[in-house]
Design a protein around this motif. Structure first.
Motif, PDB file in Angstrom:
ATOM      1  N   THR A   1     -29.834  -4.808 -63.106  1.00  0.00           N
ATOM      2  CA  THR A   1     -28.735  -5.665 -62.706  1.00  0.00           C
ATOM      3  C   THR A   1     -27.444  -4.862 -62.798  1.00  0.00           C
ATOM      4  O   THR A   1     -27.216  -4.176 -63.791  1.00  0.00           O
ATOM      5  N   PHE A   2     -26.638  -4.926 -61.755  1.00  0.00           N
ATOM      6  CA  PHE A   2     -25.325  -4.291 -61.740  1.00  0.00           C
ATOM      7  C   PHE A   2     -24.277  -5.391 -61.755  1.00  0.00           C
ATOM      8  O   PHE A   2     -24.430  -6.411 -61.083  1.00  0.00           O
ATOM      9  N   PHE A   3     -23.200  -5.196 -62.516  1.00  0.00           N
ATOM     10  CA  PHE A   3     -22.080  -6.116 -62.567  1.00  0.00           C
ATOM     11  C   PHE A   3     -20.857  -5.439 -61.967  1.00  0.00           C
ATOM     12  O   PHE A   3     -20.644  -4.246 -62.183  1.00  0.00           O
ATOM     13  N   TYR A   4     -20.041  -6.216 -61.234  1.00  0.00           N
ATOM     14  CA  TYR A   4     -18.826  -5.661 -60.656  1.00  0.00           C
ATOM     15  C   TYR A   4     -17.660  -5.873 -61.618  1.00  0.00           C
ATOM     16  O   TYR A   4     -17.285  -7.006 -61.909  1.00  0.00           O
ATOM     17  N   VAL A   5     -17.095  -4.790 -62.121  1.00  0.00           N
ATOM     18  CA  VAL A   5     -15.946  -4.825 -63.021  1.00  0.00           C
ATOM     19  C   VAL A   5     -14.699  -4.660 -62.166  1.00  0.00           C
ATOM     20  O   VAL A   5     -14.559  -3.657 -61.455  1.00  0.00           O
TER      21      VAL A   5
ATOM     22  N   VAL B   1     -21.231  -1.568 -62.576  1.00  0.00           N
ATOM     23  CA  VAL B   1     -21.709  -1.010 -63.841  1.00  0.00           C
ATOM     24  C   VAL B   1     -23.092  -1.580 -64.114  1.00  0.00           C
ATOM     25  O   VAL B   1     -23.344  -2.764 -63.881  1.00  0.00           O
ATOM     26  N   LYS B   2     -24.002  -0.749 -64.622  1.00  0.00           N
ATOM     27  CA  LYS B   2     -25.340  -1.214 -64.963  1.00  0.00           C
ATOM     28  C   LYS B   2     -25.265  -2.248 -66.069  1.00  0.00           C
ATOM     29  O   LYS B   2     -24.508  -2.103 -67.025  1.00  0.00           O
ATOM     30  N   GLY B   3     -26.047  -3.295 -65.938  1.00  0.00           N
ATOM     31  CA  GLY B   3     -26.066  -4.360 -66.925  1.00  0.00           C
ATOM     32  C   GLY B   3     -26.498  -3.892 -68.302  1.00  0.00           C
ATOM     33  O   GLY B   3     -26.076  -4.450 -69.316  1.00  0.00           O
TER      34      GLY B   3
END
Length: 133
Positions: free
Chosen positions: A107-111, A117-119
């Motif tokens: 899972t990647f999160f958008y900062v 960024v990788k979860g």
């Protein structure tokens, strides 16, 4: 005749070294230096109603994401790093799987302002406002 054997051996060794380097570059450990293509899994891109606060576990890599319009694929290329143990605002997430044999889904999160960024490099910050007691 000996010179020919030496030249052939030298060329063979250099080709072997080049092919070993190329194969090593595509391993999971060296993915940060290259753009890696993933297949989008699950619900695809999820946009949060409200921004969420996440904290980096340690220094985390930030990636630039490129998404295909005609296929469920995404490519991520490393563009920088985030500070160690700092809070960041996250607005969306996406679940993907690398197109490498045996790769696990990530899972990647958008900062905001930094990139994807990788979860596994982030942890959710729970405050009294978002705790469900």
């Amino acid at each position: 005749m000996k010179k020919h054997r030496f030249v052939i051996a030298l060329v063979g060794l250099s080709l072997f070294a080049a092919s070993s380097t190329i194969a090593a570059d595509m391993t999971q450990a060296n993915m940060d230096q290259h753009s890696v293509t993933y297949t989008i899994k699950g619900d695809g891109l999820v946009i949060f109603d409200k921004t969420r606060t996440y904290r980096t576990k340690s220094t985390a890599a930030a990636y630039k994401g490129t998404f295909a319009a005609d296929a469920p694929t995404a490519s991520f290329e490393k563009v920088g790093t985030l500070a160690n143990h700092k809070d960041y605002r996250v607005t969306r997430k996406i679940k993907v799987k690398a197109k490498m044999q045996g790769a696990a889904a990530q899972t990647f999160f958008y900062v905001n302002g930094h990139g994807w960024v990788k979860g596994s490099d982030l942890t959710r910050e729970y405050t009294t406002a978002n705790c469900h007691n």
